[in-house]
Design a protein around this motif. Structure first.
Motif, PDB file in Angstrom:
ATOM      1  N   ALA A  96       6.123 -33.377 -68.801  1.00  0.00           N
ATOM      2  CA  ALA A  96       6.031 -32.296 -69.787  1.00  0.00           C
ATOM      3  C   ALA A  96       4.979 -31.267 -69.376  1.00  0.00           C
ATOM      4  N   ASP A  97       3.842 -31.734 -68.850  1.00  0.00           N
ATOM      5  CA  ASP A  97       2.793 -30.813 -68.410  1.00  0.00           C
ATOM      6  C   ASP A  97       3.267 -29.958 -67.233  1.00  0.00           C
ATOM      7  N   LEU A  98       3.963 -30.568 -66.274  1.00  0.00           N
ATOM      8  CA  LEU A  98       4.455 -29.813 -65.115  1.00  0.00           C
ATOM      9  C   LEU A  98       5.438 -28.733 -65.558  1.00  0.00           C
ATOM     10  N   LYS A  99       6.279 -29.051 -66.538  1.00  0.00           N
ATOM     11  CA  LYS A  99       7.246 -28.059 -67.029  1.00  0.00           C
ATOM     12  C   LYS A  99       6.529 -26.923 -67.761  1.00  0.00           C
ATOM     13  N   GLU A 100       5.449 -27.262 -68.484  1.00  0.00           N
ATOM     14  CA  GLU A 100       4.670 -26.222 -69.162  1.00  0.00           C
ATOM     15  C   GLU A 100       4.020 -25.284 -68.143  1.00  0.00           C
ATOM     16  N   VAL A 101       3.502 -25.851 -67.069  1.00  0.00           N
ATOM     17  CA  VAL A 101       2.905 -25.036 -66.003  1.00  0.00           C
ATOM     18  C   VAL A 101       3.968 -24.169 -65.352  1.00  0.00           C
ATOM     19  N   GLU A 102       5.127 -24.760 -65.082  1.00  0.00           N
ATOM     20  CA  GLU A 102       6.221 -24.028 -64.434  1.00  0.00           C
ATOM     21  C   GLU A 102       6.673 -22.849 -65.291  1.00  0.00           C
ATOM     22  N   ALA A 103       6.658 -23.045 -66.608  1.00  0.00           N
ATOM     23  CA  ALA A 103       7.105 -21.986 -67.522  1.00  0.00           C
ATOM     24  C   ALA A 103       6.014 -20.956 -67.804  1.00  0.00           C
ATOM     25  N   GLY A 104       4.798 -21.192 -67.290  1.00  0.00           N
ATOM     26  CA  GLY A 104       3.714 -20.250 -67.503  1.00  0.00           C
ATOM     27  C   GLY A 104       3.007 -20.403 -68.826  1.00  0.00           C
ATOM     28  N   ARG A 105       3.337 -21.458 -69.580  1.00  0.00           N
ATOM     29  CA  ARG A 105       2.697 -21.675 -70.880  1.00  0.00           C
ATOM     30  C   ARG A 105       1.414 -22.490 -70.769  1.00  0.00           C
ATOM     31  N   MET A 106       1.126 -22.999 -69.565  1.00  0.00           N
ATOM     32  CA  MET A 106      -0.077 -23.809 -69.348  1.00  0.00           C
ATOM     33  C   MET A 106      -0.665 -23.431 -67.995  1.00  0.00           C
ATOM     34  N   SER A 107      -1.964 -23.250 -67.961  1.00  0.00           N
ATOM     35  CA  SER A 107      -2.631 -22.886 -66.709  1.00  0.00           C
ATOM     36  C   SER A 107      -2.646 -24.084 -65.762  1.00  0.00           C
ATOM     37  N   PRO A 108      -2.391 -23.875 -64.466  1.00  0.00           N
ATOM     38  CA  PRO A 108      -2.395 -24.997 -63.523  1.00  0.00           C
ATOM     39  C   PRO A 108      -3.702 -25.771 -63.505  1.00  0.00           C
TER      40      PRO A 108
END
Length: 645
Positions: free
Chosen positions: A229-241
């Motif tokens: 879930a975290d990787l998908k959030e990062v991929e979508a730009g909703r979470m900073s790497p």
């Protein structure tokens, strides 16, 4: 390739580019041959090459997959006629049994020849005699984008651009078919990209499963779901790497740490960039400069493959500096400091990067490596514990084969096994059925899970006595027992699966655990023929626990911290020995109080091979079988007052 006479590196030979520049027509080169030569050259240095060609020396070349065996074997033969080359891909059936291979090749040594074995999995396939006699094992590394670029340049003679790590991870046969002398370098790269695109569409064909298909334990499923879930959030730009928490997968060998990391990358559709600390030292000269280049190369590769999961195996090969002496520390400190700096570079890059390490010995890691901001998340990857988990792993490796059969009763024998061990059972059972030209049966699986016991009756009973002692004392002290087995596994004649009360035990809890560790010997004394050599591992565990309590955990009379590497003092050895003797007497008292029931359990275990903790508790009484709440062991006198028996 290295020249037999000069040991010059491949880059010092007349390359295709140099021939072009000189106005000469380069010879056409077979891609299979060039792939093998480039990979072999990356694995060899002058020292390894010299040893490989020396008379009566044995070298094992471990290749990335079975497709590489024959090409690498031919590359060795083109390099020099000195060594005899044995190409081995699988075990063989001999006299009705599946056997390891390669022992026959040792005859070449009697003729003064050197000997090279080319194999994808030496420890699984090659005969023990070969493994024991080998002078060196060289890992031929998987292709990288740089090595693949070199291959294309040599085959086509053109300028190579745009080669990616995904291209380098294509199957050997695909790369050999795509890279052709009749194509330009640009056309080869385009064909490779089409192959990558096709493999990403048909993602289940490369042997790496998706996470939902893996039979994970419940804690592991929770972690992978959150990580995905975290990787998908990062991929979508909703979470900073930089919000991703770098992790260390910890657990015994064979629990699937590498597979889980790769499956995570595949499911997230991120690149997977694997390496290991061992390859940093073997793919180069092993000197400080070479290791430093390999560290930077790994991090550069991860950054270039964004979005990517970098996976670093054998993390405990980077030592804890607190446990090193002065000379060792002076050598290792630059390496460790560089690696820590490179982790910080990944963290600060702003790129979509996740770093995962794997170790069998988390306790050996340097504290600076696992502090917050670096590889701070500790993720246990443990063997299967329940019958349902065993069945799930069996079903996974069986696939559609034997799908309709009821294999529930096999689950009780696999508790505590690693997924790798369960996979091995299925493979061996299939091999037996295939050799006899019939379908797989439950009996084939059971024969692998519970193989015929080669021990004599006395040794089997001694193992049962020892394990019942552990289980009995653990239950009486209030510890949970998952099960007891006398199915031999490796050098272990039996196994008692218990669960600690706490990961941060008090002195009372720690002495309970030490008492359980000594309970096998107590049962040997009370129920068997007396103390014997089978308690060696138990004594090591008990001694280490007490020493750590006194020297490093502040549970003795002193609070000072003593490094593990320092030899114990006379006073410490005396204090540990006093506690060992006292707690052994405590365990003896517990076993003596339950002597009749314990002997009945021993008889039952000899016949059934495995008993669950619930079955043992029931035999001890319909109540919990433990001491009543508040009742204490007589530790000072080494006595035990039985509870509700």
């Amino acid at each position: 390739m290295f020249s037999e006479e000069t040991n010059e590196d491949l880059d010092n030979e007349p390359t295709v580019e140099r021939l072009h520049n000189a106005g000469l027509k380069p010879p056409q080169q077979n891609a299979r041959e060039v792939l093998a030569e480039v990979a072999l050259n990356a694995a060899l240095d002058r020292r390894r090459l010299k040893l490989m060609l020396a008379d009566t020396r044995i070298t094992i070349l471990q290749v990335p997959s079975a497709d590489w065996v024959a090409p690498i074997g031919k590359a060795v033969k083109r390099l020099s006629a000195k060594p005899a080359v044995e190409e081995e891909t699988e075990r063989r059936r001999l006299a009705g049994a599946i056997t390891r291979v390669g022992a026959g090749g040792l005859d070449w040594l009697q003729e003064g020849r050197s000997l090279v074995y080319v194999c994808r999995d030496p420890t699984e396939i090659l005969d023990e005699a070969v493994l024991a006699a080998a002078d060196q094992t060289i890992v031929v590394p998987p292709l990288t984008s740089a090595l693949l670029s070199k291959v294309i340049r040599r085959v086509t003679g053109g300028v190579v651009r745009g080669v990616t790590e995904q291209m380098a991870r294509l199957d050997f046969s695909v790369i050999a078919a795509v890279v052709r002398p009749t194509l330009s370098a640009r056309e080869c790269v385009a064909c490779l990209q089409r192959a990558v695109d096709r493999s990403s569409v048909q993602r289940d064909t490369n042997g790496v499963p998706l996470l939902p298909t893996l039979p994970l334990t419940r804690p592991m499923r929770i972690w992978t779901d959150q990580m995905l879930a975290d990787l998908k959030e990062v991929e979508a730009g909703r979470m900073s790497p930089d919000q991703l928490v770098f992790a260390v997968l910890m657990g015994p060998p064979g629990t699937g740490k590498s597979l889980i990391a790769e499956a995570l990358a595949k499911t997230a559709d991120w690149s997977f960039v694997p390496s290991s600390v061992g390859t940093w030292f073997t793919s180069g000269d092993g000197a400080l400069g070479g290791v430093a280049r390999n560290v930077r190369s790994f991090v550069d590769q991860v950054l270039a493959s964004e979005p990517a999961i970098g996976f670093l195996d054998e993390l405990d090969a980077i030592p804890n500096r607190d446990a090193l002496d002065g000379k060792e520390r002076s050598w290792w400190t630059p390496v460790i400091t560089l690696f820590l700096t490179e982790i910080d570079r990944l963290r600060k890059s702003g790129k979509r990067i996740m770093l995962i390490g794997a170790t069998n010995h988390y306790e050996h890691l340097d504290p600076a490596l696992i502090r917050p901001g670096r590889m701070q998340q500790k993720v246990p990857v443990l063997p299967v514990e329940t019958e349902d988990e065993v069945i799930a792993v069996l079903r996974y490796y069986l696939g559609d084969e034997y799908a309709g059969a009821d294999i529930a009763r096999l689950g009780q024998f696999g508790r505590g096994a690693t997924p790798a061990a369960i996979e091995g059972w299925v493979k061996e059972a299939r091999a037996v059925a295939r050799a006899e030209h019939r379908s797989l049966t439950e009996a084939d699986l059971l024969a692998q899970i519970v193989p015929e016991d080669a021990r004599n009756a006395g040794d089997i009973r001694a193992a049962a006595i020892h394990e019942i002692g552990h289980a009995l004392v653990a239950l009486r002290l209030g510890l949970d027992v998952n099960g007891v087995s006398i199915v031999a596994q490796g050098t272990a004649g039996g196994l008692t699966m218990t669960r600690m009360r706490s990961l941060v035990p008090t002195w009372e809890e720690l002495t309970d655990m030490v008492t359980v560790a000594l309970a096998g010997r107590a049962a040997d004394i009370v129920l068997g023929k007396g103390a014997h050599a089978g308690a060696e591992n138990d004594l090591a565990i008990a001694t280490d626990m007490l020493r750590a309590a006194f020297e490093r955990q502040g549970l003795g009379k002193d609070l000072g911290y003593v490094p593990e590497s320092r030899a114990p003092t006379v006073d410490l050895r005396k204090a540990v020995e006093e506690q060992l003797q006292k707690l052994l007497q405590r365990a003896i008292s517990i076993v003596e109080a339950d002597r009749v029931l314990a002997l009945a359990l021993v008889d039952r275990l000899v016949v059934e091979k495995l008993l669950s903790g619930a079955e043992i508790l029931k035999a001890l009484g319909e109540t919990s079988g433990r001491l009543p709440k508040g009742q204490k062991m007589g530790q000072e006198e080494g006595k035990f007052w039985p509870g509700n028996l």
